[in-house]
Design an enzyme around this catalytic site. Structure first.
Site, PDB file in Angstrom:
ATOM      1  N   ASN A  84      -1.127  14.988   5.932  1.00 32.50           N
ATOM      2  CA  ASN A  84      -2.567  14.735   5.545  1.00 32.50           C
ATOM      3  C   ASN A  84      -2.710  13.332   6.433  1.00 32.50           C
ATOM      4  OD1 ASN A  84      -3.356  17.049   4.570  1.00 32.50           O
ATOM      5  ND2 ASN A  84      -2.521  16.202   3.482  1.00 32.50           N
ATOM      6  N   SER A 109      -5.466   0.677   3.683  1.00 31.73           N
ATOM      7  CA  SER A 109      -5.966   1.040   2.226  1.00 31.73           C
ATOM      8  C   SER A 109      -5.515  -0.469   2.009  1.00 31.73           C
ATOM      9  CB  SER A 109      -5.159   2.276   1.425  1.00 31.73           C
ATOM     10  OG  SER A 109      -5.325   1.990  -0.195  1.00 31.73           O
ATOM     11  N   TYR A 146       2.491   6.264  -0.016  1.00 32.31           N
ATOM     12  CA  TYR A 146       0.745   6.658   0.736  1.00 32.31           C
ATOM     13  C   TYR A 146       0.142   4.617   2.007  1.00 32.31           C
ATOM     14  CZ  TYR A 146      -4.145   5.484   0.289  1.00 32.31           C
ATOM     15  OH  TYR A 146      -5.690   4.778   0.413  1.00 32.31           O
ATOM     16  N   LYS A 150      -0.710   4.264   5.733  1.00 29.84           N
ATOM     17  CA  LYS A 150      -1.810   3.960   6.253  1.00 29.84           C
ATOM     18  C   LYS A 150      -1.487   2.761   6.864  1.00 29.84           C
ATOM     19  CE  LYS A 150      -4.994   5.350   3.842  1.00 29.84           C
ATOM     20  NZ  LYS A 150      -6.003   6.885   5.046  1.00 29.84           N
TER      21      LYS A 150
HETATM   22  N1  LIG Z   1     -11.693   5.017  -2.835  1.00 31.01           N
HETATM   23  C1  LIG Z   1     -10.410   4.117  -2.262  1.00 31.01           C
HETATM   24  O1  LIG Z   1     -11.380   3.264  -2.707  1.00 31.01           O
HETATM   25  C2  LIG Z   1     -10.176   4.040  -0.927  1.00 31.01           C
HETATM   26  C3  LIG Z   1     -10.095   4.988   0.539  1.00 31.01           C
HETATM   27  N2  LIG Z   1      -9.637   4.767   0.710  1.00 31.01           N
HETATM   28  C4  LIG Z   1      -8.789   5.660   1.948  1.00 31.01           C
HETATM   29  O2  LIG Z   1     -10.685   5.851   2.835  1.00 31.01           O
HETATM   30  C5  LIG Z   1     -10.007   7.498   2.093  1.00 31.01           C
HETATM   31  C6  LIG Z   1     -11.468   8.406   1.620  1.00 31.01           C
HETATM   32  O3  LIG Z   1     -11.399   8.243   0.194  1.00 31.01           O
HETATM   33  P1  LIG Z   1     -12.276   8.663  -0.685  1.00 31.01           P
HETATM   34  O4  LIG Z   1     -13.183   9.350   0.118  1.00 31.01           O
HETATM   35  O5  LIG Z   1     -11.858   7.641  -1.616  1.00 31.01           O
HETATM   36  O6  LIG Z   1     -11.213  10.176  -0.683  1.00 31.01           O
HETATM   37  P2  LIG Z   1     -11.630  11.504  -1.194  1.00 31.01           P
HETATM   38  O7  LIG Z   1      -9.923  12.149  -1.860  1.00 31.01           O
HETATM   39  O8  LIG Z   1     -12.725  11.126  -2.220  1.00 31.01           O
HETATM   40  O9  LIG Z   1     -12.390  11.913   0.654  1.00 31.01           O
HETATM   41  C7  LIG Z   1     -10.767  12.418   0.982  1.00 31.01           C
HETATM   42  C8  LIG Z   1     -12.111  13.673   1.985  1.00 31.01           C
HETATM   43  O10 LIG Z   1     -11.070  13.997   2.728  1.00 31.01           O
HETATM   44  C9  LIG Z   1     -10.749  15.558   3.298  1.00 31.01           C
HETATM   45  N3  LIG Z   1      -9.499  15.578   3.535  1.00 31.01           N
HETATM   46  C10 LIG Z   1      -8.139  15.093   2.513  1.00 31.01           C
HETATM   47  N4  LIG Z   1      -7.403  14.884   4.034  1.00 31.01           N
HETATM   48  C11 LIG Z   1      -7.621  16.159   5.258  1.00 31.01           C
HETATM   49  C12 LIG Z   1      -7.944  17.272   5.709  1.00 31.01           C
HETATM   50  N5  LIG Z   1      -6.232  16.894   5.817  1.00 31.01           N
HETATM   51  N6  LIG Z   1      -8.701  17.290   6.639  1.00 31.01           N
HETATM   52  C13 LIG Z   1      -9.707  17.572   6.534  1.00 31.01           C
HETATM   53  N7  LIG Z   1      -9.971  16.962   5.709  1.00 31.01           N
HETATM   54  C14 LIG Z   1      -9.592  16.861   4.620  1.00 31.01           C
HETATM   55  C15 LIG Z   1     -10.424  16.003   1.668  1.00 31.01           C
HETATM   56  O11 LIG Z   1     -11.220  16.853   1.532  1.00 31.01           O
HETATM   57  C16 LIG Z   1     -11.749  14.625   1.136  1.00 31.01           C
HETATM   58  O12 LIG Z   1     -13.017  15.272   0.755  1.00 31.01           O
HETATM   59  C17 LIG Z   1      -9.220   7.732   2.794  1.00 31.01           C
HETATM   60  O13 LIG Z   1      -8.196   7.701   4.108  1.00 31.01           O
HETATM   61  C18 LIG Z   1      -8.835   7.342   1.827  1.00 31.01           C
HETATM   62  O14 LIG Z   1      -7.266   6.886   1.756  1.00 31.01           O
HETATM   63  C19 LIG Z   1      -8.698   3.845   1.265  1.00 31.01           C
HETATM   64  C20 LIG Z   1      -8.873   2.694   0.059  1.00 31.01           C
HETATM   65  C21 LIG Z   1      -9.715   2.558  -1.166  1.00 31.01           C
HETATM   66  O1  LIG Z   2      -6.254   3.208  -1.399  1.00 31.07           O
HETATM   67  C1  LIG Z   2      -6.821   3.393  -2.148  1.00 31.07           C
HETATM   68  O2  LIG Z   2      -6.875   2.296  -2.995  1.00 31.07           O
HETATM   69  C2  LIG Z   2      -7.677   1.957  -4.406  1.00 31.07           C
HETATM   70  C3  LIG Z   2      -7.335   1.402  -5.055  1.00 31.07           C
HETATM   71  O3  LIG Z   2      -6.634   0.608  -5.288  1.00 31.07           O
HETATM   72  P1  LIG Z   2      -5.619   1.635  -7.284  1.00 31.07           P
HETATM   73  O4  LIG Z   2      -3.955   1.239  -7.124  1.00 31.07           O
HETATM   74  O5  LIG Z   2      -6.543   0.241  -7.682  1.00 31.07           O
HETATM   75  O6  LIG Z   2      -6.191   2.129  -7.418  1.00 31.07           O
HETATM   76  C4  LIG Z   2      -7.599   3.744  -5.181  1.00 31.07           C
HETATM   77  O7  LIG Z   2      -8.817   3.864  -5.935  1.00 31.07           O
HETATM   78  C5  LIG Z   2      -7.955   4.699  -3.600  1.00 31.07           C
HETATM   79  O8  LIG Z   2      -7.626   5.986  -4.823  1.00 31.07           O
HETATM   80  C6  LIG Z   2      -7.207   4.860  -2.977  1.00 31.07           C
HETATM   81  O9  LIG Z   2      -7.157   5.851  -2.197  1.00 31.07           O
END
Ligand SMILES: NC(=O)C1=CN([C@@H]2O[C@H](COP(=O)(O)OP(=O)(O)OC[C@H]3O[C@@H](n4cnc5c(N)ncnc54)[C@H](O)[C@@H]3O)[C@@H](O)[C@H]2O)C=CC1
Ligand SMILES: O=C1O[C@H](COP(=O)(O)O)[C@@H](O)[C@H](O)[C@H]1O
Length: 247
Positions: A84, A109, A146, A150
Site C-alpha cells: 500500500n 510521517s 511503517y 514513508k
Molecule cells: N492521521 C495522522 O495523524 C497521520 C497520517 N499520516 C499519513 O496520512 C495518510 C492518511 O492518514 P489517515 O487519514 O490518518 O488514515 P486513514 O486510515 O483514516 O485513511 C487512509 C485512507 O486510505 C485508504 N487506502 C489505504 N490503502 C489504500 C489503497 N491501497 N488504495 C486506495 N485507498 C487506500 C483507506 O481506505 C483510507 O480511507 C496516510 O498515508 C498516513 O500514513 C501521517 C502522519 C500522521
Molecule cells: O504517522 C502516523 O502518526 C500518528 C502519530 O503517531 P503516534 O505514534 O503518536 O500515534 C499516528 O496517530 C497516525 O496513525 C500515523 O499514521
C-alpha cells in the site's frame, strides 16, 4: 486560483480535515478503495492505488495530487506497507508523470524520523523549553517498518522530481486530531496538527511553487521538536493553532 486536484485516501481522517475546509476551494476528484459515505464535493473514484490502470485514468485533467492513501498504522506489517505505501506510492507518482501532472504532495510521517527520539533526548525534547529541532534536512531515521515505507515514499518523490521534473512536497505529518490535541501525551502535543492547520497546509501545497521539499506538518505548538520554518518559507504556511492553548 482553483485547481483540479486528485485526493487519494479521501475517505480517511486527513482527507476529512482537508475537505472540511477546502471543499469549495478546488475542483476535486476523490479516490479511495473504500466507497464514499454521504455526499462528496467531487467525483469519487473507488479504486486501489496499486491498480495502475485505474490510477492513470483518475489522473486525467489533474493539476495537482494530494497523496494520502496508504496504511497509516505505525505497527503495520511489512506486507501491507510494501503493497500500500511503497508500491502504491510508486504507482501514484508514475501515473502523475505520465499524465503531465504538475505537483504531488505526499503524506509522509513523523515515523520516518521516529528514531531521533532517543532515550537520552526524551522526554525533554517534547517540552517547550527544549531547543532540539529536526528541520527536514536530516536523514530519515525510522523507528518501525511503517516509517521505513514513508522514507521510501520520500525517496520515490526525490526520484520522480530529479528524473521527471515533477514538483514534490513530502509533508511529515505529526499527530492529527480534531478539536484538541491528544490528552496526557506530551509527544502527541508536541507534534499536534489541528484540522484547520492541516487543511491550510495542504492548500499551500497545491498553490505554492517548489521543486522537491520535505516539510513538517504540525501546528505552531509551544512544545515542538520539528521546525516549521521551511513550510513557512517555501509554502507560505501560517498555522493558527498551538497545543499549549489546550493545556
Ligand atoms: N492521521 C495522522 O495523524 C497521520 C497520517 N499520516 C499519513 O496520512 C495518510 C492518511 O492518514 P489517515 O487519514 O490518518 O488514515 P486513514 O486510515 O483514516 O485513511 C487512509 C485512507 O486510505 C485508504 N487506502 C489505504 N490503502 C489504500 C489503497 N491501497 N488504495 C486506495 N485507498 C487506500 C483507506 O481506505 C483510507 O480511507 C496516510 O498515508 C498516513 O500514513 C501521517 C502522519 C500522521
Ligand atoms: O504517522 C502516523 O502518526 C500518528 C502519530 O503517531 P503516534 O505514534 O503518536 O500515534 C499516528 O496517530 C497516525 O496513525 C500515523 O499514521
Amino acid at each position: 486560483m482553483a485547481q483540479s486536484v486528485l485526493l487519494t485516501g479521501a475517505a480517511g481522517r486527513v482527507g476529512e480535515a482537508i475537505l472540511g475546509d477546502l471543499a469549495d476551494e478546488h475542483e476535486w476528484r476523490l479516490l479511495d478503495r473504500d466507497p464514499p459515505t454521504g455526499e462528496q464535493p467531487g467525483e469519487f473514484v473507488v479504486a486501489d492505488i496499486t491498480d495502475g490502470d485505474a490510477v492513470r485514468e483518475a489522473m486525467g485533467g489533474i493539476d495537482a495530487v494530494i497523496h494520502l492513501a496508504g496504511d497509516p498504522r505505525p505497527e503495520a506489517p511489512w506486507d501491507s506497507v510494501l503493497t500500500n505505501n511503497i508500491d502504491g506510492t510508486r504507482t501514484v507518482f508514475e501515473a502523475a508523470v505520465d499524465a503531465g501532472v504538475e505537483k504531488v504532495a505526499f503524506a509522509s510521517s513523523n515515523h520516518a524520523v521516529g528514531a531521533y527520539e532517543t532515550d537520552e533526548r526524551t522526554p525533554e525534547m517534547y517540552r517547550a523549553d527544549d531547543e532540539y529541532r529536526l528541520d527536514g534536512t536530516e536523514l530519515p531515521r525510522p523507528g518501525n517498518l511503517y516509517g521505513v515505507s514513508k522514507a521510501a515514499g520520500e525517496t520515490l518523490g526525490r526520484y520522480y522530481h530529479d528524473e521527471h521534473d515533477l514538483s514534490v512536497v513530502c509533508v511529515r505529518i505529526g499527530n492529527l486530531t480534531e478539536g484538541h490535541p491528544p490528552i496526557d501525551y506530551e509527544r502527541g502535543q508536541a507534534m499536534w496538527l489541528s484540522y484547520r492547520d492541516c487543511a491550510h497546509l495542504f492548500d499551500r501545497c497545491i498553490r505554492a511553487d517548489y521543486g522537491y521539499e520535505i516539510v513538517y506538518g504540525i501546528s505552531d505548538n509551544d512544545r515542538k521538536y520539528y521546525s516549521i520554518e521551511r513550510a513557512r518559507e517555501v509554502l507560505g504556511y501560517e498555522p493558527r493553532d498551538n497545543s499549549a492553548r489546550h493545556e
